[in-house]
Structures are given as structure tokens and as C-alpha cells.
Enzyme design. Structure first.
Site, PDB file in Angstrom:
ATOM      1  N   THR A  47       0.847  -1.194   0.000  1.00  0.00           N
ATOM      2  CA  THR A  47       0.000   0.000   0.000  1.00  0.00           C
ATOM      3  C   THR A  47       0.878   1.238   0.000  1.00  0.00           C
ATOM      4  OG1 THR A  47      -1.849  -1.040   1.164  1.00  0.00           O
ATOM      5  CG2 THR A  47      -1.644   1.353   1.365  1.00  0.00           C
TER       6      THR A  47
ATOM      7  N   THR B 192      -0.074   2.276   6.750  1.00  0.00           N
ATOM      8  CA  THR B 192       0.024   1.082   5.921  1.00  0.00           C
ATOM      9  C   THR B 192       0.034  -0.122   6.850  1.00  0.00           C
ATOM     10  OG1 THR B 192       1.262  -0.039   4.153  1.00  0.00           O
ATOM     11  CG2 THR B 192       2.549   1.049   5.868  1.00  0.00           C
ATOM     12  N   GLY B 193      -0.335  -1.270   6.334  1.00  0.00           N
ATOM     13  CA  GLY B 193      -0.394  -2.474   7.165  1.00  0.00           C
ATOM     14  C   GLY B 193      -1.787  -3.065   7.172  1.00  0.00           C
TER      15      GLY B 193
ATOM     16  N   GLY C 271      -5.278  -3.156   7.604  1.00  0.00           N
ATOM     17  CA  GLY C 271      -6.229  -2.059   7.699  1.00  0.00           C
ATOM     18  C   GLY C 271      -7.257  -2.198   8.794  1.00  0.00           C
TER      19      GLY C 271
ATOM     20  N   VAL D 113     -12.998  -3.925   2.470  1.00  0.00           N
ATOM     21  CA  VAL D 113     -12.338  -2.631   2.384  1.00  0.00           C
ATOM     22  C   VAL D 113     -11.555  -2.416   3.668  1.00  0.00           C
ATOM     23  CG1 VAL D 113     -12.646  -0.134   2.250  1.00  0.00           C
ATOM     24  CG2 VAL D 113     -14.092  -1.636   0.873  1.00  0.00           C
ATOM     25  N   GLY D 114     -10.310  -1.999   3.540  1.00  0.00           N
ATOM     26  CA  GLY D 114      -9.481  -1.736   4.707  1.00  0.00           C
ATOM     27  C   GLY D 114      -9.473  -0.265   5.073  1.00  0.00           C
TER      28      GLY D 114
END
Length: 337
Positions: A197, A248-249, A251, A226-227
Site C-alpha cells: 500500500t 500502511t499495514g 487495515g 475494504v481496509g
């Protein structure tokens, strides 16, 4: 329709609230302006050495594109969008844009959001067949009265704005999906499945801050998942009187603490970007031992030009463009066991 006029007509009372908040933010920052940074991940710009571009992970070309765009006079938001577009168009990146890893049904769905220095924002969720979803998110912001469009509605709007329809599933991604189906084991792998991401923060020559975040999400996610990346306040948040942050990571874990908004609010209270990122990670790791199984990382920038970053596990880095130099910065981490 002009989005700013739409919002102004809808709620004039919000102006007074925003002005009061901005004044408080400026006063807080003034008191903390000369605070000593925590470590080498923080840079204090006493001489306003703008512009600056930072992004998650080692996206050298993307951050260079943003930095050079800023140097050539582009505003912060458009520079961030130009930067993330480099990864959206790179089929070697398997969790951003074209070539992104599909969901379990074989559909590549993309999410993105943008936020500018005026506090305006736009987002798209679960978009198929369009590569440059960060640019599409800006179109939602500027050319509709809405903040978020999802699925087929977002896709159809994109075509009406001139975005090209193309197949996002590459042969290599399809083969990887076929191999995954042999076991169908789903477990995020730290710094691998969820690491591409791209979140980007830019400060232009005027000292204005804006950002963009773009992703295809977790590999082999459930259809419709969806994150945090397209969620304003979770994946990205900007307050031009204070600063900005991006995540990032995994979500799901970022959403639980509205991480990017949290970091900006901590900076509003006087913390440096580094201190704020560390506190945001602490909010996650203090909930139990589950953090040992996933990665979360944040990057942040404040109005003084200070930057910071922190993550749970070793292995995360960010890119930083400043003074015509585009450098990779290894980031400190929480779990040193």
C-alpha cells in the site's frame, strides 16, 4: 458542481468552528515549535526547506516523481497523486493498481483516498477496471457533492470523467491465485502480503500539506472487503494548520483506532510527528498480543517540516525527498523481542 461552494451553502456554521480549531492548532504548535526531536527519523526544518515528499515503503520512483513535481511548482495534492500513480501503473507491485492481487473470486478491486490543504477530500472503494484510483478520488472531491463513491457507481463515474477501462488482473496474479486456491489458507504475512500500500504526504513550496493513499488491499480478501486506505481519518488525514499522517499495514487494525486522525490530533496537542506515531502504535499494541501477527506502520509530517515514522515490527522503511535528495529511511519499531 464546485465542491467548495456546495459545502459552503450546506453549512455556513462550520466556518466558525473550523476557524476556532485552526487558531487553537496554531497556538499549540507555536508553543512546541522548538521541541527537540526524539531520534534521527525526525528532521526539524528551521529554514523552511520546502518542498518535502515522504511515502510508505521503498517506492523510490514514486517518491522521486512527487518530489520533482513539487520542485517544478506543482501543488501538494497533485504531486502526491502523480507520485502514487507510478505504483498504480507498475504491474510488479502486487497490492497497488494494475497487477494488484485479486480477491478470492479473482476480482482486482482498488481503493484510494486523497485530502488537500483546504480539508477537502475524496475516496473510492472497490473499484474495478480503472488503474489510477487516486486521481479518480480527486475527481470525486472536485466534481461531485460527495466524499465517497463505491463499486460500480465509482467505476461509471470514472468513465464519465475520461478514465480508461482496462483489465487489472495480470497473468502472474491469476497464476498466484490458482496456487493459493490449493490450500486457501488466509493469514496476513508481516511485511509481505500487506506491504505494498502506498501512502504519500507532500509539502509544497507554499508550505501546504496534502496526501494520497492507494491500494488493492489484502491478498485474497473476501469479496467486498475494504481496509483503512480509502477511509479518511484512518488511512489518511490532513489538517493544514497541524500536519498530516498516513498508514500502511493491516487495515482492520488501523480502523479500530482511526490511526491517521489520532496522529494529527496528537500533533495538535504538541507532540512531534515521531512521538505521535509512536503513541498511535502503542494504542494498538497495548490491546493484547495479537499485534505479533500483523504489521502496522505510520508516517507523519507537521507544518514545521518535521517528519516521523514508527511501526510494530522490523522491516518497514519510508522514502523522503528533500533538498533534491530522495533517500530511504529505515524506521524504528516496537517489537524488539
Amino acid at each position: 458542481m464546485n465542491r467548495r461552494k456546495f459545502i459552503k451553502n450546506a453549512s455556513l456554521t462550520g466556518i466558525g468552528i473550523a476557524a476556532s480549531s485552526a487558531l487553537n492548532a496554531c497556538n499549540t504548535h507555536s508553543n512546541e515549535e522548538n521541541k527537540k526531536p526524539l531520534n534521527d527519523n525526525v528532521t526539524t526544518l528551521k529554514n523552511k526547506n520546502f518542498p518535502i515528499s515522504i511515502c510508505t515503503w521503498g517506492f523510490v520512483n514514486a517518491n522521486a516523481k512527487a518530489g520533482e513535481s513539487l520542485k517544478n511548482g506543482l501543488n501538494a495534492l497533485d504531486a502526491a497523486i502523480a507520485g502514487v500513480a507510478v505504483e498504480e501503473e507498475d504491474i510488479r507491485n502486487t497490492t497497488v493498481g494494475k497487477g494488484g492481487t485479486p480477491d478470492r473470486k479473482g476480482n482486482v478491486t482498488l481503493d484510494a483516498c486523497v485530502m488537500d490543504s483546504n480539508g477537502d477530500c475524496g475516496a473510492v472503494l472497490c473499484v474495478e477496471n480503472i488503474t489510477n484510483v487516486a486521481a479518480l478520488a480527486k475527481k470525486v472531491m472536485t466534481d461531485t457533492p460527495h466524499v465517497i463513491l463505491a463499486g460500480k457507481g465509482a467505476e461509471e463515474f470514472g468513465y464519465s470523467q475520461g478514465f480508461k477501462k482496462e483489465n487489472l488482473l495480470t497473468e502472474s496474479s491469476k497464476k498466484a491465485l490458482d496456487n493459493w486456491k490449493k490450500t486457501s489458507e488466509y493469514k496476513p504475512i508481516i511485511n509481505i502480503e500487506n506491504h505494498d500500500t502506498i501512502g504519500m504526504l507532500c509539502m509544497d513550496k507554499n508550505g501546504d500539506i496534502a496526501g494520497a493513499c492507494s491500494t488493492s488491499g489484502l491478498a485474497y480478501k473476501m469479496k467486498g472487503r475494504v481496509g483503512d486506505s480509502p477511509i479518511i481519518g484512518s488511512g489518511l488525514f490532513i489538517d493544514n494548520e497541524v500536519g498530516g499522517a498516513v498508514a500502511t499495514g493491516l487495515g482492520e487494525e488501523v480502523v479500530k483506532t482511526v490511526g491517521s486522525f489520532l496522529i494529527v490530533e496528537l500533533m495538535r496537542q504538541g507532540k512531534t510527528p515521531q512521538e505521535a506515531c509512536e503513541e498511535a502504535i502503542k494504542r494498538i499494541t497495548s490491546k493484547g498480543d495479537d499485534y505479533k501477527d500483523f504489521q502496522i506502520a505510520y508516517i507523519a509530517m507537521n507544518k514545521a517540516g518535521e517528519t516521523g515514522a514508527y511501526c510494530i515490527h522490523k522491516g518497514f522503511a519510508m522514502m523522503k525527498y528533500q533538498d533534491d535528495k530522495n533517500e530511504r529511511v529505515e524506521v524504528d519499531y516496537f517489537n524488539k523481542i
